[in-house]
Design a protein around this motif. Structure first.
Motif: not given
Length: 300
Positions: A120-125, A127-132, A168-169
């Protein structure tokens, strides 16, 4: 007689044929379940996307609760479960288990959810939270998620789900809903719950609907007990100080969902009709026996 001949000619290949037929039947059952899930998802998507909150000129944002009588019935059922099951269990949990053990339970539940957060982090763009979340998935995986090696570092946990992704979208929340045993939700977040099932690797790793259901019940039940234990006194005080607990919890839920969608930056349109920010006063905690913000004196 013809049946006997056919059975005799079946020979040793009969067992193999029956096995293949059984596998085919299982496959058809699986497809049937996929079709039912897809149908539910389609209906819920239409419900969440088309429903809009009514607005009255000159008034603040209005809560869209078109099936309030039904919601209140489910709310009463949930409160009964909380009073006689969840609250006593949470009391024993927070009293009997030391804080470090409670933290391990919380860390394990978060670790299991990491793939959903990453997706879901990636779908929201984001990348910082996706990396964490990716770091937490692999690093904390060294201890099966029981220890949060990133605690106190610059890769803290922030939950993301598909309901937040839709918000978000720009997808509207749709009608407010109270789900049996699961609690407050809305049309958009109900769709999110369904989609997140497909983002969870355990959906594919665990075989058999019985095992998957058992795991889902265990995870949801443990999460509910853990949350109730960490906010034991605050929730009890919230109940005692509310003239209409249903309406107050609805207001807090809807405002908090808008808060998490915007990562804490809540637009004015997310406020209650009276302009209050009650969700800022009652912020659920993720630490054992910690104190949340002071409860507001006003009841909605």
């Amino acid at each position: 007689m013809p049946f006997a001949c056919a059975r005799a000619s079946f020979g040793s290949r009969g067992g193999c044929w029956l096995k293949r037929a059984g596998n085919g039947l299982k496959f058809m059952t699986f497809l049937s379940r996929i079709h039912r899930t897809a149908g539910v998802f389609l209906v819920l998507t239409i419900l969440a996307g088309c429903a809009t909150q009514p607005q009255e000129p000159g008034s603040g944002p209005q809560v869209y609760d078109p099936i309030e009588p039904v919601n209140r019935v489910f709310f009463a059922m949930n409160e009964t479960v909380d009073t006689f099951v969840l609250q006593p269990t949470a009391f024993v949990y927070k009293t009997a288990l030391p804080d470090p053990i409670q933290d391990m339970v919380r860390n394990f539940l978060r670790w299991l959810r990491s793939p959903v957060v990453i997706a879901n982090s990636l779908l929201q763009g984001d990348t910082d939270n996706a990396g964490n979340a990716t770091r937490q998935l692999f690093v904390n995986g060294l201890t099966v998620g029981l220890i949060d090696w990133g605690h106190g570092q610059d890769w803290g946990y922030r939950n993301e789900d598909f309901g937040q992704t839709l918000g978000y979208h720009g997808v509207d929340g749709g009608p407010y809903l109270v789900l049996p045993l699961l609690g407050p939700s809305n049309g958009r977040d109900l769709v999110g719950r369904v989609v997140d099932i497909f983002f969870d690797p355990l959906t594919y790793i665990v075989s058999g609907p019985g095992a998957r259901n058992a795991i889902a019940i265990a995870r949801n039940g443990t999460s509910a007990v853990d949350f109730r234990a960490r906010n034991f006194d605050q929730i009890n005080e919230l109940k005692a100080s509310s003239v209409d607990y249903y309406a107050r919890l609805r207001s807090i839920y809807l405002q908090r969902r808008e808060a998490v969608i915007h990562n804490g930056k809540v637009p004015d349109s997310a406020l209650a009709a009276d302009g209050s920010k009650e969700f800022e006063d009652f912020s659920p905690t993720d630490r054992p026996r910690s104190v949340t913000g002071a409860l507001p004196a006003k009841s909605n």
